[in-house]
Design an enzyme around this catalytic site. Structure first.
Site, PDB file in Angstrom:
ATOM      1  CG  ASP A   1      -4.900 -12.958 -11.032  1.00 43.54           C
ATOM      2  OD1 ASP A   1      -4.366 -12.200 -11.979  1.00 43.54           O
ATOM      3  OD2 ASP A   1      -4.467 -14.066 -10.942  1.00 43.54           O
TER       4      ASP A   1
ATOM      5  N   GLY B   1       0.821  -1.138  -0.094  1.00 41.95           N
ATOM      6  CA  GLY B   1      -0.085  -0.061   0.154  1.00 41.95           C
ATOM      7  C   GLY B   1       0.914   1.370  -0.077  1.00 41.95           C
TER       8      GLY B   1
ATOM      9  CD1 TRP C   1       4.599   2.812  -5.042  1.00 42.22           C
ATOM     10  CD2 TRP C   1       3.592   2.622  -6.899  1.00 42.22           C
ATOM     11  NE1 TRP C   1       5.586   2.640  -5.758  1.00 42.22           N
ATOM     12  CE2 TRP C   1       4.989   2.596  -6.988  1.00 42.22           C
ATOM     13  CE3 TRP C   1       2.840   2.708  -7.976  1.00 42.22           C
ATOM     14  CZ2 TRP C   1       5.674   2.440  -8.080  1.00 42.22           C
ATOM     15  CZ3 TRP C   1       3.569   2.483  -9.186  1.00 42.22           C
ATOM     16  CH2 TRP C   1       4.969   2.309  -9.277  1.00 42.22           C
TER      17      TRP C   1
ATOM     18  CG  ASP D   1      -1.758  -7.147  -4.640  1.00 39.15           C
ATOM     19  OD1 ASP D   1      -0.874  -6.165  -4.717  1.00 39.15           O
ATOM     20  OD2 ASP D   1      -1.405  -8.197  -4.283  1.00 39.15           O
TER      21      ASP D   1
ATOM     22  CG  ASP E   1       5.489  -1.414  -7.601  1.00 43.89           C
ATOM     23  OD1 ASP E   1       6.411  -1.442  -8.748  1.00 43.89           O
ATOM     24  OD2 ASP E   1       5.785  -1.003  -6.511  1.00 43.89           O
TER      25      ASP E   1
ATOM     26  CE  LYS F   1       7.701  -3.809  -9.688  1.00 43.16           C
ATOM     27  NZ  LYS F   1       8.928  -3.455  -8.875  1.00 43.16           N
TER      28      LYS F   1
END
Ligand SMILES: C[S@@+](CC[C@H](N)C(=O)[O-])C[C@H]1O[C@@H](n2cnc3c(N)ncnc32)[C@H](O)[C@@H]1O
Length: 230
Positions: free
Chosen positions: A121, A82, A84, A105, A145, A185
């Protein structure tokens, strides 16, 4: 939690701490603990109440590109634990009454005031509707990320990671508002050429960035895409 919105570098660069030797502990976990207790970003994140040292990566990227502006709506893919979310909540001024930051997440996330998180997911296409319905609008910013669990097999790890970038990009192209921002990312050498070409076609500005908080020995890097074309 203190407001670290302007503080993008850690203040603590003090003396290195040592850890006691233990016969039971594996060398890899000893090295991990050593790195954690001496990492200035870990120390600062603990001091300031950030859930992860990753918070500094977003702060540093945003310091350069300044896309997290008040009232913008944000979706954070792969948001646990958490860090970000916390940065985004502060920057866009998201509140409990008007939540502008949501995340998803596969792992649960502790409640972060001003944000809403979903367990899910990103491979599951039903998650798109759930997120957009809650936000009540398409987002101005999509952050990812997401990282796959690495198994140490170079080709498999590379494939898994590329797949996550691909899914995040697909989600973005379906849901991001025109002129919006996508931060993802990626890995050393930047995004796969094919994916990078799609990003360049769809956004007016695309650049790779390795923030200072990203460990130099890590293969991770980020790609920032600004100004989604119509
Ligand atoms: C590096 S962590 C994110 C750290 C986060 N940005 C922060 O500041 O705390 C990567 C996350 O991606 C999540 N992740 C990996 N694959 C995912 C998937 N298919 N769907 C949703 N989340 C995923 C992992 O569970 C993990 O929590």
């Amino acid at each position: 939690m203190s407001d670290l919105s302007k503080n993008v570098l850690p203040s603590n660069r003090g003396k290195k701490q040592k850890i006691r030797k233990s016969n039971k502990r594996k060398l890899s976990s000893t090295n991990w603990i050593k790195r954690q207790i001496n990492d200035p970003y870990v120390i600062e994140a603990n001091k300031l109440g950030y859930k992860s040292r990753a918070a500094f990566k977003l702060l540093q990227i945003n310091e350069k590109y300044n896309f997290l502006k008040p009232n913008r709506k944000v979706i954070d893919l792969g948001c646990a634990p958490g860090g970000w979310l916390q940065v985004a909540v502060q920057k866009v001024r998201s509140t409990e009454n008007e939540v502008k930051v949501i995340g998803v997440d596969i792992l649960p996330v502790d409640n972060i005031p001003g944000s809403k998180t979903f367990i899910g997911d990103i491979n599951d296409s039903a998650i798109d509707k759930k997120l957009i319905d809650f936000l009540g609008d398409y987002p101005d910013i999509i952050l990812s990320d997401m990282a796959a669990n690495v198994i140490g097999h170079k080709q498999t790890d590379h494939l898994r990671t590329t797949q996550l970038i691909e899914i995040a990009l697909d989600f973005t192209l379906k849901n991001l508002k025109k002129n919006g921002t996508f931060l993802v990312k990626t890995f050393k050498g930047g995004t796969e050429t094919e994916l990078l070409n799609i990003m360049k076609k769809k956004f007016n500005y695309v650049k790779n960035i390795k923030p200072l908080a990203s460990r130099p020995e890590s293969v991770e890097s980020y790609t920032v895409c600004l100004d989604l074309k119509g």
